[in-house]
Design a protein around this motif. Structure first.
Motif, PDB file in Angstrom:
ATOM      1  N   ASN A   1       0.842  -1.185   0.000  1.00 54.95           N
ATOM      2  CA  ASN A   1       0.000   0.000   0.000  1.00 54.95           C
ATOM      3  C   ASN A   1       0.874   1.229   0.000  1.00 54.95           C
ATOM      4  N   GLY A   2       0.269   2.349  -0.318  1.00 57.17           N
ATOM      5  CA  GLY A   2       1.021   3.582  -0.429  1.00 57.17           C
ATOM      6  C   GLY A   2       0.112   4.784  -0.448  1.00 57.17           C
ATOM      7  N   ALA A   3       0.730   5.933  -0.438  1.00 59.65           N
ATOM      8  CA  ALA A   3       0.039   7.211  -0.566  1.00 59.65           C
ATOM      9  C   ALA A   3       1.036   8.197  -1.170  1.00 59.65           C
ATOM     10  N   SER A   4       0.579   9.022  -2.074  1.00 56.44           N
ATOM     11  CA  SER A   4       1.489   9.936  -2.764  1.00 56.44           C
ATOM     12  C   SER A   4       1.396  11.351  -2.205  1.00 56.44           C
ATOM     13  N   PHE A   5       2.480  12.086  -2.404  1.00 51.87           N
ATOM     14  CA  PHE A   5       2.542  13.497  -2.052  1.00 51.87           C
ATOM     15  C   PHE A   5       3.671  14.116  -2.860  1.00 51.87           C
ATOM     16  N   THR A   6       3.835  15.411  -2.757  1.00 50.12           N
ATOM     17  CA  THR A   6       4.944  16.081  -3.426  1.00 50.12           C
ATOM     18  C   THR A   6       5.716  16.919  -2.419  1.00 50.12           C
ATOM     19  N   ASP A   7       6.985  17.147  -2.734  1.00 52.84           N
ATOM     20  CA  ASP A   7       7.785  18.053  -1.916  1.00 52.84           C
ATOM     21  C   ASP A   7       7.470  19.487  -2.337  1.00 52.84           C
ATOM     22  N   PRO A   8       8.056  20.488  -1.714  1.00 51.47           N
ATOM     23  CA  PRO A   8       7.733  21.874  -2.062  1.00 51.47           C
ATOM     24  C   PRO A   8       8.011  22.252  -3.518  1.00 51.47           C
ATOM     25  N   ASP A   9       8.877  21.508  -4.210  1.00 47.01           N
ATOM     26  CA  ASP A   9       9.167  21.776  -5.614  1.00 47.01           C
ATOM     27  C   ASP A   9       8.297  20.970  -6.567  1.00 47.01           C
ATOM     28  N   GLY A  10       7.402  20.130  -6.033  1.00 42.95           N
ATOM     29  CA  GLY A  10       6.531  19.332  -6.881  1.00 42.95           C
ATOM     30  C   GLY A  10       7.094  17.984  -7.272  1.00 42.95           C
ATOM     31  N   ASN A  11       8.207  17.563  -6.670  1.00 43.09           N
ATOM     32  CA  ASN A  11       8.765  16.238  -6.954  1.00 43.09           C
ATOM     33  C   ASN A  11       7.844  15.173  -6.372  1.00 43.09           C
ATOM     34  N   GLY A  12       7.502  14.163  -7.188  1.00 47.41           N
ATOM     35  CA  GLY A  12       6.572  13.117  -6.783  1.00 47.41           C
ATOM     36  C   GLY A  12       7.198  12.083  -5.870  1.00 47.41           C
ATOM     37  N   ILE A  13       6.587  11.889  -4.694  1.00 47.97           N
ATOM     38  CA  ILE A  13       7.088  10.942  -3.700  1.00 47.97           C
ATOM     39  C   ILE A  13       5.928  10.045  -3.268  1.00 47.97           C
ATOM     40  N   VAL A  14       6.236   8.797  -2.942  1.00 48.34           N
ATOM     41  CA  VAL A  14       5.235   7.847  -2.476  1.00 48.34           C
ATOM     42  C   VAL A  14       5.681   7.291  -1.128  1.00 48.34           C
ATOM     43  N   LEU A  15       4.758   7.249  -0.174  1.00 51.06           N
ATOM     44  CA  LEU A  15       4.963   6.453   1.034  1.00 51.06           C
ATOM     45  C   LEU A  15       4.623   5.034   0.621  1.00 51.06           C
ATOM     46  N   HIS A  16       5.436   4.049   0.988  1.00 51.80           N
ATOM     47  CA  HIS A  16       5.226   2.696   0.468  1.00 51.80           C
ATOM     48  C   HIS A  16       5.492   1.646   1.535  1.00 51.80           C
ATOM     49  N   HIS A  17       4.658   0.618   1.542  1.00 52.99           N
ATOM     50  CA  HIS A  17       4.883  -0.525   2.425  1.00 52.99           C
ATOM     51  C   HIS A  17       4.397  -1.799   1.736  1.00 52.99           C
ATOM     52  N   ARG A  18       5.323  -2.710   1.467  1.00 53.89           N
ATOM     53  CA  ARG A  18       4.959  -4.013   0.895  1.00 53.89           C
ATOM     54  C   ARG A  18       4.672  -4.958   2.053  1.00 53.89           C
ATOM     55  N   TYR A  19       3.507  -5.604   2.012  1.00 55.70           N
ATOM     56  CA  TYR A  19       3.114  -6.493   3.111  1.00 55.70           C
ATOM     57  C   TYR A  19       3.030  -7.953   2.709  1.00 55.70           C
ATOM     58  N   THR A  20       3.236  -8.281   1.449  1.00 60.14           N
ATOM     59  CA  THR A  20       3.262  -9.685   1.036  1.00 60.14           C
ATOM     60  C   THR A  20       4.631 -10.006   0.439  1.00 60.14           C
ATOM     61  N   PRO A  21       5.077 -11.229   0.591  1.00 59.25           N
ATOM     62  CA  PRO A  21       6.374 -11.603   0.006  1.00 59.25           C
ATOM     63  C   PRO A  21       6.284 -11.697  -1.515  1.00 59.25           C
ATOM     64  N   TYR A  22       7.447 -11.671  -2.137  1.00 59.37           N
ATOM     65  CA  TYR A  22       7.530 -11.922  -3.572  1.00 59.37           C
ATOM     66  C   TYR A  22       7.172 -13.384  -3.818  1.00 59.37           C
ATOM     67  N   PRO A  23       6.913 -13.771  -5.075  1.00 59.57           N
ATOM     68  CA  PRO A  23       6.580 -15.161  -5.364  1.00 59.57           C
ATOM     69  C   PRO A  23       7.610 -16.171  -4.864  1.00 59.57           C
ATOM     70  N   ASP A  24       8.882 -15.765  -4.766  1.00 65.17           N
ATOM     71  CA  ASP A  24       9.894 -16.702  -4.271  1.00 65.17           C
ATOM     72  C   ASP A  24       9.973 -16.734  -2.744  1.00 65.17           C
ATOM     73  N   GLY A  25       9.091 -15.993  -2.077  1.00 67.56           N
ATOM     74  CA  GLY A  25       9.019 -16.010  -0.626  1.00 67.56           C
ATOM     75  C   GLY A  25       9.825 -14.937   0.073  1.00 67.56           C
ATOM     76  N   ARG A  26      10.677 -14.232  -0.664  1.00 61.43           N
ATOM     77  CA  ARG A  26      11.475 -13.174  -0.047  1.00 61.43           C
ATOM     78  C   ARG A  26      10.655 -11.899   0.141  1.00 61.43           C
ATOM     79  N   MET A  27      11.034 -11.155   1.171  1.00 66.84           N
ATOM     80  CA  MET A  27      10.479  -9.814   1.359  1.00 66.84           C
ATOM     81  C   MET A  27      11.550  -8.822   0.902  1.00 66.84           C
ATOM     82  N   PRO A  28      11.128  -7.716   0.344  1.00 69.05           N
ATOM     83  CA  PRO A  28      12.132  -6.729  -0.114  1.00 69.05           C
ATOM     84  C   PRO A  28      12.854  -6.074   1.064  1.00 69.05           C
TER      85      PRO A  28
END
Length: 137
Positions: A110-137
């Protein structure tokens, strides 16, 4: 196709050292990344190239025009900051006056987007499921 791939030059990239984040106002950007996002400033930063450490990559605030570039903000999602809880991080940003998008859920993260004062695009991000090979990032 594999034969073409083997014929390409290999640069032996070891990692991503930094992402240049363009700014029109270095002092304002420095304040935002240090005091709103709470990132660690690299003490070796220069006056027009301010580096913030995120653990795996450096965000370098760059006075675009001072480095011979026309200012253009990074597009949405160019920087994704991993946080333990997107909703909690979003609430803290909103308390600090940062406008954020709604929390989204992809089914793996899940995530949520925002921008810094100059308009640069940033995302808050959290992966909660493992990759298909079972690893978490």
């Amino acid at each position: 196709m594999d034969q073409q791939r083997n014929q390409r030059a290999v640069i032996e990239a070891q990692r991503v050292d930094f992402i240049a984040v363009p700014t029109n106002d270095v002092a304002q950007a420095e304040d935002f990344y240090a005091n709103v996002l709470g990132l660690e400033k690299n003490p070796n930063s220069l006056h027009d190239w301010i580096e913030f450490e995120t653990g795996n990559v450096t965000l370098a605030l760059v006075d675009a025009e001072g480095h011979g570039r026309e200012f253009a903000p990074l597009p949405p999602g160019s920087i994704a900051l991993r946080v333990p809880d997107v909703a909690a991080a979003k609430a803290k940003l909103e308390e600090a006056g940062v406008e954020c998008g709604d929390v989204w859920d992809s089914g793996a993260c899940n995530g949520a987007s925002f921008t810094d004062p100059d308009g640069n695009g940033i995302v808050l991000h959290h992966r909660y499921t493992p990759y298909p090979d079972g690893r978490m990032p």
